[in-house]
Design an enzyme around this catalytic site. Structure first.
Site, PDB file in Angstrom:
ATOM      1  N   ARG A 190       0.697  -1.024   0.048  1.00  0.00           N
ATOM      2  CA  ARG A 190      -0.041   0.101   0.044  1.00  0.00           C
ATOM      3  C   ARG A 190       0.892   1.209   0.067  1.00  0.00           C
ATOM      4  O   ARG A 190       1.978   1.141   0.675  1.00  0.00           O
ATOM      5  CB  ARG A 190      -0.724  -0.007   1.451  1.00  0.00           C
ATOM      6  CG  ARG A 190      -2.444   0.090   1.002  1.00  0.00           C
ATOM      7  CD  ARG A 190      -3.111  -0.197   2.331  1.00  0.00           C
ATOM      8  NE  ARG A 190      -3.093   1.249   2.961  1.00  0.00           N
ATOM      9  CZ  ARG A 190      -3.899   1.261   4.268  1.00  0.00           C
ATOM     10  NH1 ARG A 190      -4.803   0.247   4.483  1.00  0.00           N
ATOM     11  NH2 ARG A 190      -3.907   2.226   5.008  1.00  0.00           N
TER      12      ARG A 190
ATOM     13  N   ARG B  69       1.912   8.286  10.213  1.00  0.00           N
ATOM     14  CA  ARG B  69       0.664   7.801  10.507  1.00  0.00           C
ATOM     15  C   ARG B  69       0.502   7.585  11.900  1.00  0.00           C
ATOM     16  O   ARG B  69      -0.424   7.839  12.618  1.00  0.00           O
ATOM     17  CB  ARG B  69       0.153   6.617   9.593  1.00  0.00           C
ATOM     18  CG  ARG B  69      -0.014   6.897   8.043  1.00  0.00           C
ATOM     19  CD  ARG B  69       0.078   5.592   7.238  1.00  0.00           C
ATOM     20  NE  ARG B  69      -1.314   4.677   7.567  1.00  0.00           N
ATOM     21  CZ  ARG B  69      -1.341   3.449   7.315  1.00  0.00           C
ATOM     22  NH1 ARG B  69      -0.217   2.977   6.847  1.00  0.00           N
ATOM     23  NH2 ARG B  69      -2.433   2.924   7.725  1.00  0.00           N
TER      24      ARG B  69
HETATM   25  P1  AMP Z   1      -6.774   3.448   6.958  1.00  0.00           P
HETATM   26  O1  AMP Z   1      -6.627   2.688   5.997  1.00  0.00           O
HETATM   27  O2  AMP Z   1      -7.799   3.548   7.894  1.00  0.00           O
HETATM   28  O3  AMP Z   1      -5.211   3.431   7.742  1.00  0.00           O
HETATM   29  O4  AMP Z   1      -6.653   5.084   6.323  1.00  0.00           O
HETATM   30  C1  AMP Z   1      -5.948   5.453   5.376  1.00  0.00           C
HETATM   31  C2  AMP Z   1      -5.579   6.977   5.190  1.00  0.00           C
HETATM   32  O5  AMP Z   1      -7.065   7.570   4.821  1.00  0.00           O
HETATM   33  C3  AMP Z   1      -5.191   7.689   6.551  1.00  0.00           C
HETATM   34  O6  AMP Z   1      -3.691   7.749   6.758  1.00  0.00           O
HETATM   35  C4  AMP Z   1      -5.832   8.999   6.076  1.00  0.00           C
HETATM   36  O7  AMP Z   1      -5.033   9.861   5.087  1.00  0.00           O
HETATM   37  C5  AMP Z   1      -7.120   8.716   5.384  1.00  0.00           C
HETATM   38  N1  AMP Z   1      -8.340   8.651   6.427  1.00  0.00           N
HETATM   39  C6  AMP Z   1      -9.066   7.452   6.637  1.00  0.00           C
HETATM   40  N2  AMP Z   1      -9.893   7.765   7.547  1.00  0.00           N
HETATM   41  C7  AMP Z   1      -9.796   9.234   8.019  1.00  0.00           C
HETATM   42  C8  AMP Z   1     -10.621   9.964   8.741  1.00  0.00           C
HETATM   43  N3  AMP Z   1     -11.630   9.301   9.560  1.00  0.00           N
HETATM   44  N4  AMP Z   1     -10.193  11.142   9.042  1.00  0.00           N
HETATM   45  C9  AMP Z   1      -9.218  11.627   8.045  1.00  0.00           C
HETATM   46  N5  AMP Z   1      -8.486  10.696   7.344  1.00  0.00           N
HETATM   47  C10 AMP Z   1      -8.825   9.715   7.042  1.00  0.00           C
END
Ligand code: AMP
Length: 211
Positions: free
Chosen positions: A155, A166
């Site tokens: 990814r 992150r």
């Molecule tokens: P995840 O797959 O949940 O780790 O999300 C991947 C990326 O999507 C994150 O690092 C953020 O850039 C964005 N993202 C996902 N959910 C959110 C959220 N609730 N608020 C802001 N950015 C988000």
């Protein structure tokens, strides 16, 4: 009884996606995940929203949060259509948590707890099969088929540098959300640093006794 409304919290790499898939199957609820929704719309033009960058991609590839305005709208739309859900990846800051309160009530709030060292190991070793979408780990769960192994991709945001960002963003913005739910007495903590099946037994029991 109506289908349960479940919130699953935890750091990137804590296993929210894996456990949410099991919850979806077992409890027959929708999986509402902002990460997947944003990945499917990475190049959406958000320039009319007065944001720093013009697409979600630019935030995501840096490991930063996509602006609340964009994410709130995605969640509100998905929750309106869901009869019972597991919400994964949202809220990621206190403003989003406040927004969520105005959208729905929750029956269960789970937190998957995993140490920092293990999170880094899980995320940097994670790979995806672009043909099936199946997730593997180079060490914990490598594919048996060498053909699959060869086509695995990482990814964009699982590189070591972005993973560190992150996790920093998580500590700064999302940990206060977990503290918030903890203070309201709603939070159910589950030890996420075990095999997925073992974690699932606890997750299932916690949901069953809370609904
Ligand atoms: P995840 O797959 O949940 O780790 O999300 C991947 C990326 O999507 C994150 O690092 C953020 O850039 C964005 N993202 C996902 N959910 C959110 C959220 N609730 N608020 C802001 N950015 C988000």
């Amino acid at each position: 009884m109506a289908q349960p409304r479940i919130l699953i919290l935890g750091a990137p790499g804590a296993g929210k996606g894996t456990q949410s898939a099991k919850i979806t199957d077992h409890f027959d609820v929708d999986h509402v995940t902002t990460g997947d929704a944003l990945r499917a719309n990475k190049d959406m033009d958000i320039s009319d929203m007065d944001t720093e960058y013009d697409t979600p991609r630019e935030y995501m590839d840096r490991g930063e949060l996509v602006p609340d305005e964009v994410v709130n709208a995605i969640v509100e739309e998905a929750l309106t259509q869901a009869d019972g859900f597991v919400l994964d990846g949202y809220p990621r800051n206190l403003e989003q948590a406040e927004e969520l309160e105005g959208m729905t009530d929750l029956d269960v709030v789970l937190s998957l707890d995993v140490s920092e060292e293990e999170l880094v190991h899980r995320l940097t070793g994670r790979r995806m099969d672009p043909e099936t979408g199946d997730i593997y780990h180079l060490e914990y769960n490598p594919p048996e088929d060498p053909e699959v192994e060869e086509r695995l991709v990482q990814r964009d945001d699982d590189t070591e540098e972005t993973v560190k960002e992150r996790l920093r963003v998580y500590h700064e913005n999302t940990e206060p959300v977990i503290e918030y739910y903890d203070e309201t007495g709603a939070l159910e903590r589950v030890d996420g640093e075990r095999a997925p099946e073992e974690v699932w037994e606890d997750v299932k029991e916690t949901i069953e006794s809370a609904t």
